[in-house]
Design a protein around this motif. Structure first.
Motif, PDB file in Angstrom:
ATOM      1  N   THR A   1       4.054  10.918   2.813  1.00 18.69           N
ATOM      2  CA  THR A   1       4.488  10.227   1.599  1.00 18.69           C
ATOM      3  C   THR A   1       5.182  11.184   0.640  1.00 18.69           C
ATOM      4  O   THR A   1       4.714  12.285   0.395  1.00 18.69           O
ATOM      5  CB  THR A   1       3.272   9.589   0.907  1.00 18.69           C
ATOM      6  OG1 THR A   1       2.666   8.651   1.801  1.00 18.69           O
ATOM      7  CG2 THR A   1       3.693   8.859  -0.356  1.00 18.69           C
TER       8      THR A   1
ATOM      9  N   ALA B   1       3.206  10.746  -9.081  1.00 19.42           N
ATOM     10  CA  ALA B   1       2.446  11.071 -10.288  1.00 19.42           C
ATOM     11  C   ALA B   1       1.734  12.409 -10.119  1.00 19.42           C
ATOM     12  O   ALA B   1       1.683  13.229 -11.048  1.00 19.42           O
ATOM     13  CB  ALA B   1       1.439   9.963 -10.593  1.00 19.42           C
ATOM     14  N   HIS B   2       1.169  12.654  -8.926  1.00 20.79           N
ATOM     15  CA  HIS B   2       0.555  13.955  -8.636  1.00 20.79           C
ATOM     16  C   HIS B   2       1.580  15.068  -8.803  1.00 20.79           C
ATOM     17  O   HIS B   2       1.282  16.124  -9.384  1.00 20.79           O
ATOM     18  CB  HIS B   2       0.024  13.976  -7.190  1.00 20.79           C
ATOM     19  CG  HIS B   2      -1.351  13.406  -7.021  1.00 20.79           C
ATOM     20  ND1 HIS B   2      -2.450  13.901  -7.687  1.00 20.79           N
ATOM     21  CD2 HIS B   2      -1.818  12.406  -6.222  1.00 20.79           C
ATOM     22  CE1 HIS B   2      -3.538  13.226  -7.316  1.00 20.79           C
ATOM     23  NE2 HIS B   2      -3.166  12.300  -6.434  1.00 20.79           N
TER      24      HIS B   2
ATOM     25  N   LYS C   1       3.927   5.969  -5.500  1.00 19.87           N
ATOM     26  CA  LYS C   1       3.789   6.132  -6.948  1.00 19.87           C
ATOM     27  C   LYS C   1       2.693   7.136  -7.279  1.00 19.87           C
ATOM     28  O   LYS C   1       2.844   7.973  -8.180  1.00 19.87           O
ATOM     29  CB  LYS C   1       3.487   4.783  -7.598  1.00 19.87           C
ATOM     30  CG  LYS C   1       4.647   3.785  -7.540  1.00 19.87           C
ATOM     31  CD  LYS C   1       4.240   2.454  -8.144  1.00 19.87           C
ATOM     32  CE  LYS C   1       5.375   1.437  -8.064  1.00 19.87           C
ATOM     33  NZ  LYS C   1       4.973   0.109  -8.588  1.00 19.87           N
ATOM     34  N   THR C   2       1.600   7.068  -6.541  1.00 24.69           N
ATOM     35  CA  THR C   2       0.488   7.988  -6.772  1.00 24.69           C
ATOM     36  C   THR C   2       0.895   9.424  -6.471  1.00 24.69           C
ATOM     37  O   THR C   2       0.602  10.349  -7.241  1.00 24.69           O
ATOM     38  CB  THR C   2      -0.719   7.595  -5.897  1.00 24.69           C
ATOM     39  OG1 THR C   2      -1.141   6.277  -6.243  1.00 24.69           O
ATOM     40  CG2 THR C   2      -1.870   8.565  -6.094  1.00 24.69           C
ATOM     41  N   MET C   3       1.585   9.628  -5.344  1.00 21.85           N
ATOM     42  CA  MET C   3       1.994  10.977  -4.971  1.00 21.85           C
ATOM     43  C   MET C   3       3.024  11.534  -5.954  1.00 21.85           C
ATOM     44  O   MET C   3       2.991  12.733  -6.294  1.00 21.85           O
ATOM     45  CB  MET C   3       2.557  10.985  -3.557  1.00 21.85           C
ATOM     46  CG  MET C   3       1.492  10.974  -2.466  1.00 21.85           C
ATOM     47  SD  MET C   3       0.314  12.355  -2.578  1.00 21.85           S
ATOM     48  CE  MET C   3       1.406  13.754  -2.377  1.00 21.85           C
TER      49      MET C   3
ATOM     50  N   GLU D   1      -3.413  10.147   1.315  1.00 21.23           N
ATOM     51  CA  GLU D   1      -2.258   9.941   0.451  1.00 21.23           C
ATOM     52  C   GLU D   1      -1.038  10.702   0.963  1.00 21.23           C
ATOM     53  O   GLU D   1       0.098  10.341   0.661  1.00 21.23           O
ATOM     54  CB  GLU D   1      -2.578  10.394  -0.978  1.00 21.23           C
ATOM     55  CG  GLU D   1      -3.573   9.497  -1.700  1.00 21.23           C
ATOM     56  CD  GLU D   1      -3.991  10.072  -3.039  1.00 21.23           C
ATOM     57  OE1 GLU D   1      -4.116   9.286  -3.990  1.00 21.23           O
ATOM     58  OE2 GLU D   1      -4.190  11.295  -3.152  1.00 21.23           O
TER      59      GLU D   1
ATOM     60  N   ASP E   1       2.487   1.728  -3.409  1.00 25.97           N
ATOM     61  CA  ASP E   1       1.503   2.243  -4.371  1.00 25.97           C
ATOM     62  C   ASP E   1       1.210   3.726  -4.111  1.00 25.97           C
ATOM     63  O   ASP E   1       1.068   4.518  -5.067  1.00 25.97           O
ATOM     64  CB  ASP E   1       0.206   1.443  -4.284  1.00 25.97           C
ATOM     65  CG  ASP E   1       0.376   0.002  -4.761  1.00 25.97           C
ATOM     66  OD1 ASP E   1       1.375  -0.283  -5.444  1.00 25.97           O
ATOM     67  OD2 ASP E   1      -0.492  -0.832  -4.427  1.00 25.97           O
ATOM     68  N   THR E   2       1.121   4.096  -2.833  1.00 26.53           N
ATOM     69  CA  THR E   2       0.825   5.476  -2.495  1.00 26.53           C
ATOM     70  C   THR E   2       1.955   6.406  -2.920  1.00 26.53           C
ATOM     71  O   THR E   2       1.721   7.530  -3.378  1.00 26.53           O
ATOM     72  CB  THR E   2       0.561   5.626  -0.982  1.00 26.53           C
ATOM     73  OG1 THR E   2      -0.533   4.782  -0.618  1.00 26.53           O
ATOM     74  CG2 THR E   2       0.211   7.056  -0.614  1.00 26.53           C
TER      75      THR E   2
ATOM     76  N   ALA F   1      -4.217  16.019  -3.756  1.00 25.24           N
ATOM     77  CA  ALA F   1      -4.167  14.656  -3.223  1.00 25.24           C
ATOM     78  C   ALA F   1      -4.928  14.587  -1.905  1.00 25.24           C
ATOM     79  O   ALA F   1      -5.019  15.568  -1.162  1.00 25.24           O
ATOM     80  CB  ALA F   1      -2.719  14.233  -3.016  1.00 25.24           C
TER      81      ALA F   1
ATOM     82  N   ARG G   1       0.828  -1.204   0.000  1.00 33.36           N
ATOM     83  CA  ARG G   1       0.000   0.000   0.000  1.00 33.36           C
ATOM     84  C   ARG G   1       0.861   1.252   0.000  1.00 33.36           C
ATOM     85  O   ARG G   1       0.583   2.219  -0.712  1.00 33.36           O
ATOM     86  CB  ARG G   1      -0.936   0.002   1.208  1.00 33.36           C
ATOM     87  CG  ARG G   1      -1.883   1.201   1.237  1.00 33.36           C
ATOM     88  CD  ARG G   1      -2.713   1.224   2.491  1.00 33.36           C
ATOM     89  NE  ARG G   1      -3.496   0.019   2.645  1.00 33.36           N
ATOM     90  CZ  ARG G   1      -4.021  -0.383   3.790  1.00 33.36           C
ATOM     91  NH1 ARG G   1      -3.826   0.325   4.887  1.00 33.36           N
ATOM     92  NH2 ARG G   1      -4.729  -1.486   3.845  1.00 33.36           N
TER      93      ARG G   1
END
Length: 318
Positions: free
Chosen positions: A198, A158-159, A154-156, A172, A151-152, A168, A148
């Motif tokens: 993160t 990307a943001h 990677k999401t941050m 996150e 993945d978080t 976000a 988790r």
């Protein structure tokens, strides 16, 4: 018998209720309840508030559901840098570590420094070495990593690339765990532990290990553990400010804690929350996000946990 009380948090800005399966929500609430029971065992036997908050935080550090210890957030370089502090309201003794990478339970290292007495805060590799030299469990940094959190990150990132980091969710961005307690001798204590937020820059230290900001306890006033964007907790010295408002202005715990979260910090449009307990066993748990993992055991022994607005009564322990 004098009142005893305990409150914990697992971070504000919890994710949308659809973000986890029903089983995962139940597991997170079960871990909150387990942390409360661990602290209550200490208090109900006449033990110290200091031992109770440490026991509760260890359970949360070992749980993958919270941003501390196993399951902690990753920084911008994909590494863990963990912070923790603990404080004794009876003596104002405290211990703190920051940016550690190999200590399984950072709160234990903070406690070792408190007991040492000659030091209050150590950071980075020096803190890791201190813990190892004092017999604390040392682990490989990948022990802390969960899918988790990967993945978080990677999401941050990307943001960040898209220029949308400000949008976000609070879940996150950050999270923290903490505990506050009042024991039967009338003493207060607080402890806090976190992986920070993160995608934070390497070397960033927030409020959790800063005594008076994210962690504070003073007998006769209150014990406080905060969660949220730590830079603002440091600027407002949130824990000390709440205790001082109680001491100097004779404000109630609920009013003083609520003012910091809903007024003083609200101007910055940041996620913020805390748990606090006063010398009478009153508990406050204000937050300004969609939710905050939290729980408490009142002086009459009622154990309750929550993630969003709904509070779940679990059991009576006395």
């Amino acid at each position: 018998m004098k009142p005893i009380a305990l409150a914990i948090h697992g971070g504000c800005g919890v994710m949308a209720q659809t973000g986890l399966s029903q089983q995962e929500w139940e597991e997170a609430r079960a871990d909150l309840a387990s942390a409360l029971r661990a602290g209550w065992v200490v208090l109900s036997k006449g033990g110290r508030a200091l031992d109770a908050v440490q026991a509760a935080v260890i359970v949360l550090e070992d749980s993958p559901h919270f941003n501390a210890g196993h399951g902690a957030a990753l920084n911008a370089e994909g590494e863990h840098e963990l912070d923790s502090a603990i404080m004794d309201g009876a003596t104002l003794a405290a211990g703190s570590v920051s940016a550690v990478r190999r200590i399984r339970n950072p709160v234990k290292a903070a406690r070792a420094l408190l007991e040492d007495g000659s030091l209050l805060m150590l950071t980075g590799p020096a803190a890791d070495r201190y813990a190892e030299e004092h017999g604390l469990e040392i682990v490989s940094p990948d022990y802390f990593t969960t899918q988790r959190r990967t993945d978080t990150l990677k999401t941050m990132q990307a943001h960040e690339r898209a220029g949308t980091a400000a949008s976000a969710s609070e879940a996150e961005k950050h999270g923290t765990v903490g505990a506050v307690a009042l024991d039967s001798a009338g003493h207060l204590a607080a402890a806090t532990s976190t992986g920070g937020y993160t995608n934070k820059p390497a070397g960033r230290v927030g409020d959790s290990p800063i005594i008076g900001a994210g962690t504070y306890a003073r007998d006769g006033a209150c014990a406080v553990s905060g969660t949220g964007q730590g830079e603002f907790f440091i600027r407002h010295v949130v824990g000390h400010e709440i205790a001082s408002r109680i001491d100097y202005l004779d404000e109630s715990l609920e009013h003083a804690a609520g003012k910091l979260i809903h007024l003083d910090l609200a101007r910055y449009n940041i996620g913020a929350g805390l748990v606090a307990v006063d010398a009478k066993g009153n508990i406050a748990a204000p937050f300004n996000t969609d939710g905050m993992f939290r729980g408490w055991i009142t002086p009459d022994g009622d154990l309750s946990v929550a993630s969003h607005r709904e509070v779940f009564f679990v059991e009576r322990l006395r």
